[in-house]
Structures are given as C-alpha cells and as structure tokens.
Design a protein around this motif. Structure first.
Motif, mmCIF file in Angstrom:
data_model
loop_
_atom_site.group_PDB
_atom_site.id
_atom_site.type_symbol
_atom_site.label_atom_id
_atom_site.label_comp_id
_atom_site.label_asym_id
_atom_site.label_seq_id
_atom_site.Cartn_x
_atom_site.Cartn_y
_atom_site.Cartn_z
ATOM 1 N N CYS A 1 0.825 -1.215 0.000
ATOM 2 C CA CYS A 1 0.000 0.000 0.000
ATOM 3 C C CYS A 1 0.858 1.263 0.000
ATOM 4 O O CYS A 1 0.379 2.359 -0.259
ATOM 5 N N GLY A 2 2.133 1.082 0.310
ATOM 6 C CA GLY A 2 3.031 2.251 0.341
ATOM 7 C C GLY A 2 3.398 2.660 1.754
ATOM 8 O O GLY A 2 3.844 3.771 2.010
ATOM 9 N N LYS A 3 3.232 1.737 2.671
ATOM 10 C CA LYS A 3 3.423 2.035 4.101
ATOM 11 C C LYS A 3 4.849 2.488 4.431
ATOM 12 O O LYS A 3 5.035 3.532 5.069
ATOM 13 N N THR A 4 5.831 1.715 3.996
ATOM 14 C CA THR A 4 7.223 2.038 4.332
ATOM 15 C C THR A 4 7.636 3.376 3.714
ATOM 16 O O THR A 4 8.245 4.216 4.385
ATOM 17 N N THR A 5 7.263 3.572 2.460
ATOM 18 C CA THR A 5 7.540 4.845 1.792
ATOM 19 C C THR A 5 6.896 5.989 2.571
ATOM 20 O O THR A 5 7.502 7.035 2.797
ATOM 21 N N THR A 6 5.645 5.764 2.981
ATOM 22 C CA THR A 6 4.888 6.816 3.664
ATOM 23 C C THR A 6 5.474 7.148 5.037
ATOM 24 O O THR A 6 5.446 8.305 5.462
ATOM 25 N N CYS A 7 6.008 6.150 5.720
ATOM 26 C CA CYS A 7 6.648 6.400 7.024
ATOM 27 C C CYS A 7 7.756 7.440 6.874
ATOM 28 O O CYS A 7 7.856 8.378 7.662
ATOM 29 N N THR A 8 8.589 7.261 5.855
ATOM 30 C CA THR A 8 9.698 8.204 5.655
ATOM 31 C C THR A 8 9.172 9.571 5.229
ATOM 32 O O THR A 8 9.657 10.607 5.675
ATOM 33 N N LYS A 9 8.164 9.568 4.354
ATOM 34 C CA LYS A 9 7.578 10.841 3.924
ATOM 35 C C LYS A 9 7.050 11.602 5.142
ATOM 36 O O LYS A 9 7.217 12.812 5.254
ATOM 37 N N TYR A 10 6.393 10.890 6.007
ATOM 38 C CA TYR A 10 5.794 11.481 7.218
ATOM 39 C C TYR A 10 6.897 12.044 8.124
ATOM 40 O O TYR A 10 6.818 13.171 8.607
ATOM 41 N N ALA A 11 7.941 11.250 8.304
ATOM 42 C CA ALA A 11 9.071 11.692 9.136
ATOM 43 C C ALA A 11 9.706 12.949 8.546
ATOM 44 O O ALA A 11 9.971 13.923 9.250
ATOM 45 N N TYR A 12 9.895 12.930 7.245
ATOM 46 C CA TYR A 12 10.540 14.044 6.548
ATOM 47 C C TYR A 12 9.694 15.314 6.659
ATOM 48 O O TYR A 12 10.203 16.408 6.904
ATOM 49 N N HIS A 13 8.382 15.132 6.489
ATOM 50 C CA HIS A 13 7.450 16.261 6.603
ATOM 51 C C HIS A 13 7.603 16.962 7.955
ATOM 52 O O HIS A 13 7.686 18.181 8.029
ATOM 53 N N PHE A 14 7.675 16.171 9.006
ATOM 54 C CA PHE A 14 7.761 16.762 10.350
ATOM 55 C C PHE A 14 9.180 17.225 10.687
ATOM 56 O O PHE A 14 9.362 18.148 11.470
ATOM 57 N N GLN A 15 10.151 16.578 10.068
ATOM 58 C CA GLN A 15 11.534 17.038 10.259
ATOM 59 C C GLN A 15 11.666 18.488 9.757
ATOM 60 O O GLN A 15 12.291 19.324 10.410
ATOM 61 N N ALA B 1 12.587 -5.528 4.091
ATOM 62 C CA ALA B 1 11.840 -4.392 4.651
ATOM 63 C C ALA B 1 12.762 -3.449 5.424
ATOM 64 O O ALA B 1 12.702 -2.230 5.268
ATOM 65 N N PHE B 2 13.632 -4.050 6.234
ATOM 66 C CA PHE B 2 14.543 -3.227 7.042
ATOM 67 C C PHE B 2 15.509 -2.450 6.149
ATOM 68 O O PHE B 2 15.747 -1.261 6.341
ATOM 69 N N ASP B 3 16.043 -3.143 5.113
ATOM 70 C CA ASP B 3 16.973 -2.458 4.199
ATOM 71 C C ASP B 3 16.307 -1.276 3.501
ATOM 72 O O ASP B 3 16.913 -0.232 3.317
ATOM 73 N N GLN B 4 15.047 -1.485 3.125
ATOM 74 C CA GLN B 4 14.315 -0.415 2.435
ATOM 75 C C GLN B 4 14.152 0.800 3.341
ATOM 76 O O GLN B 4 14.415 1.938 2.944
ATOM 77 N N LEU B 5 13.759 0.529 4.587
ATOM 78 C CA LEU B 5 13.559 1.624 5.547
ATOM 79 C C LEU B 5 14.886 2.330 5.832
ATOM 80 O O LEU B 5 14.959 3.557 5.889
ATOM 81 N N LYS B 6 15.919 1.502 5.961
ATOM 82 C CA LYS B 6 17.248 2.015 6.256
ATOM 83 C C LYS B 6 17.723 2.958 5.142
ATOM 84 O O LYS B 6 18.225 4.051 5.397
ATOM 85 N N GLN B 7 17.506 2.508 3.919
ATOM 86 C CA GLN B 7 17.921 3.294 2.758
ATOM 87 C C GLN B 7 17.169 4.629 2.693
ATOM 88 O O GLN B 7 17.772 5.690 2.526
#
Ligand code: GDP
Length: 300
Positions: free
Chosen positions: A116-130, A148-154
């Motif tokens: 659904c785009g969850k991992t991508t969205t987590c980073t987008k959300y973090a970046y938005h608030f950063q 999954a971990f590598d993707q998030l890490k990247q």
C-alpha cells in the motif's frame, strides 16, 4: 466502484438536470435517486447516504428553483457540500486531526496491507515533520518481508533520519519496543513504527499488530490505504480499525488513475480523518489533506 467512477456518476446525474427547462419536484427526485444510487454503489454506508440525501433536499429548496435559479448549480453545490461533510465525518464522531506535541516522545504506528506504500509513507511522514522542526526517528518492526529493514534504512539514510531495526531478532513487538525505548532515550519527539503488511487480512497479521501496539502504546495509529483499492476499502479499513485503534488515514498513490478510491468509505469505516495523501514515489510527494480541493477534483 472507485471514487473516480463515483465522481462521473454524480456528474452524470447532475448533467441530466441541465436537460430540463423546468426543474420540478419530479425531476429533482429523479436526480437525487441517481445521486443516491451512485453513492450506494460506491459502498458508502447506507446511513450516510440517507442522511446526505436529506441534507441535500434541505439545501435545495424547490421554491427557489421555481424562482428561476440555476437548478444544476444549486444541486451541484449541495452535493459538493455534502461530500465535503462526509469526508469530514458527516456528523459521525470523527476524531480531530493529530498533531504531534513538540518536546514529547510521540509514538506513531503505521498499519496497512503490503504494497500500500506504508514504508515509503513512514519516511515521507518523518521528513514532513523534520522540516517542521521535529526530531523524527524510524523503527522497522516488519520482520516478515525480506528486505523491509533495508528499504527503511535506505530511505531513512537519504533523509538523514535515525532508524532502528534488526536482522536477527524475529519478534516484531520486541524490536518495536527496543526501538521506541532507544529513541525516547535519545530525545526524539516523533517515533514512527513501521509494521508488517503481508498480503491478505490474515489473522496472524492482525495478532502481530495487536502485539506491537501493546508493546509501544502508540499515541496515534495511522492506517495507510492504496487509493486504487476501490470496493474493498470499507471492509479493509473496518478490519484494521477492529484490531487496533486507528485514528488517522493516509491515502497513497493519488498520482495514479484512481481519483481516490474508497477514501470516503475509509473515513466512514474508521471514523478517522484523512491526514495526508501520497502523490508519488518521491519523499516530498506528500501533502496534508485538504477536503475541498479533493472533492472539486472528484466532481471535476
Ligand atoms: P509497503 O509494502 O506498504 O511498505 O509499500 P512500499 O512503501 O514498499 O511501496 C510499494 C510501492 O509503492 C513502491 O514502489 C513505492 O515507491 C510505491 N509508492 C508508495 N507511495 C506511492 C505514491 O504515493 N505514489 C506512487 N506512484 N507510488 C507510491
């Protein structure tokens, strides 16, 4: 029926009104019937539809129409208002939009089906608030999907956001708890926990979600939904809501063909506002959700 089709069906019903030189009660009723049918076929909850129809009738006074006002415009405006109303909760007790409190360790858990785009969205959300001055951090509690971990890490590294995960620990609840504890110690004020999605609404997935939620006690749980999901939206959203305390919705892939499939149903099923929308794969293709432009586009 996805939201895009709902938009065309509604627009079609309104267009028919323009074919009549005189709009009397009968013409109006026929149009409202079509509007109602379109909403029901789009899986909008029947109670909402009944209420919506009542509200439209209230707004479009047949006497005013007789005085020569443009029927199509009036009805269009009433339908617009009602769609906005519905996306904002339609009188149901939709929660306030969540804003993380600065200086507090806000824990936000992301849930949704795989892809659904969850991992991508987590980073987008973090970046938005950063960008807004928060100190976000990402925790990968998805031990199910290889990579999954590598993707998030990247993603996190690119955005210079601290992250936590494990290649060896297999218990997602433990990873989640450890990660949240670490970032609380490090005074991060927005700790985002990504969870496993898998393919289907499997019982084990829901059990895992429950365990992760129990381990991290999130201040907010965000349900991420692919906009092209269409008809399945209501059931899916309801199933997630029944398992964890969903309080916000993010609709992804609105840059694709779907004009927003199931968004209304997701709001109705979770009684939660749409917080953001995803409009592309890139980290800044992410927008705070604004109801009125969304509905304009839908009826466009
Ligand atoms: P997850 O399995 O739910 O964690 O999904 P991912 O974050 O891995 O995303 C699945 C795919 O969808 C990836 O190719 C993403 O780049 C893509 N994606 C995520 N959000 C969007 C979006 O808003 N628009 C588009 N076009 N693609 C997206």
């Amino acid at each position: 029926m996805v939201l895009g089709e709902l938009g065309s069906a509604l627009a079609g019903a309104l267009r028919k009104l323009g074919e009549h030189t005189v709009v009397d009660e009968e013409v109006m009723d026929a149009c409202l019937k079509e509007v109602t049918k379109a909403l029901l076929q789009a899986d909008v909850n029947v109670q909402y539809v009944v209420q919506m129809k009542k509200n439209i009738v209230k707004q479009v006074n047949i006497q005013e129409l007789a005085a020569g006002l443009n029927a199509r415009k009036l009805l269009e405006k009433a339908v617009f208002n009602e769609l906005v109303n519905m996306l904002e909760g339609g009188g149901a007790e939709v929660k306030e939009k969540f804003v993380p409190k600065k200086g507090k360790p806000n824990v936000v858990m992301f849930v949704g089906l795989q892809g659904c785009g969850k991992t991508t969205t987590c980073t987008k959300y973090a970046y938005h608030f950063q960008k807004k001055g928060y100190k976000p951090a990402l925790v990968c509690a998805d031990t199910f999907r290889a990579g999954a971990f590598d993707q998030l890490k990247q993603n996190a590294t690119k955005a210079r956001i601290p992250f936590y995960g494990s290649y060896t620990e297999t218990d997602p609840a433990k990873i989640a708890a450890d990660g949240v504890e670490r970032f609380k110690d490090e005074k991060n004020d927005l700790i985002i926990v990504d969870t496993s999605g898998r393919h289907k609404q499997e019982d084990s997935l829901f059990e895992e979600m429950r365990q992760v939620a129990a381990a991290v006690q999130p201040d907010m749980t965000i349900f991420v939904m692919d906009s092209s999901i269409g008809q399945a939206a209501q059931d899916q959203a309801r199933a997630f809501k029944a398992t964890v305390d969903v309080g916000s919705v993010i609709i992804t892939k609105l840059d694709g063909h779907a004009k927003g499939g199931g968004a209304i149903s997701a709001v109705a099923a979770t009684k939660s506002p749409i917080a953001f929308i995803g409009t592309g794969e890139h980290i800044d293709e992410f927008e705070a959700f604004d109801t009125k432009p969304f509905v304009s586009r839908l009826l466009g």
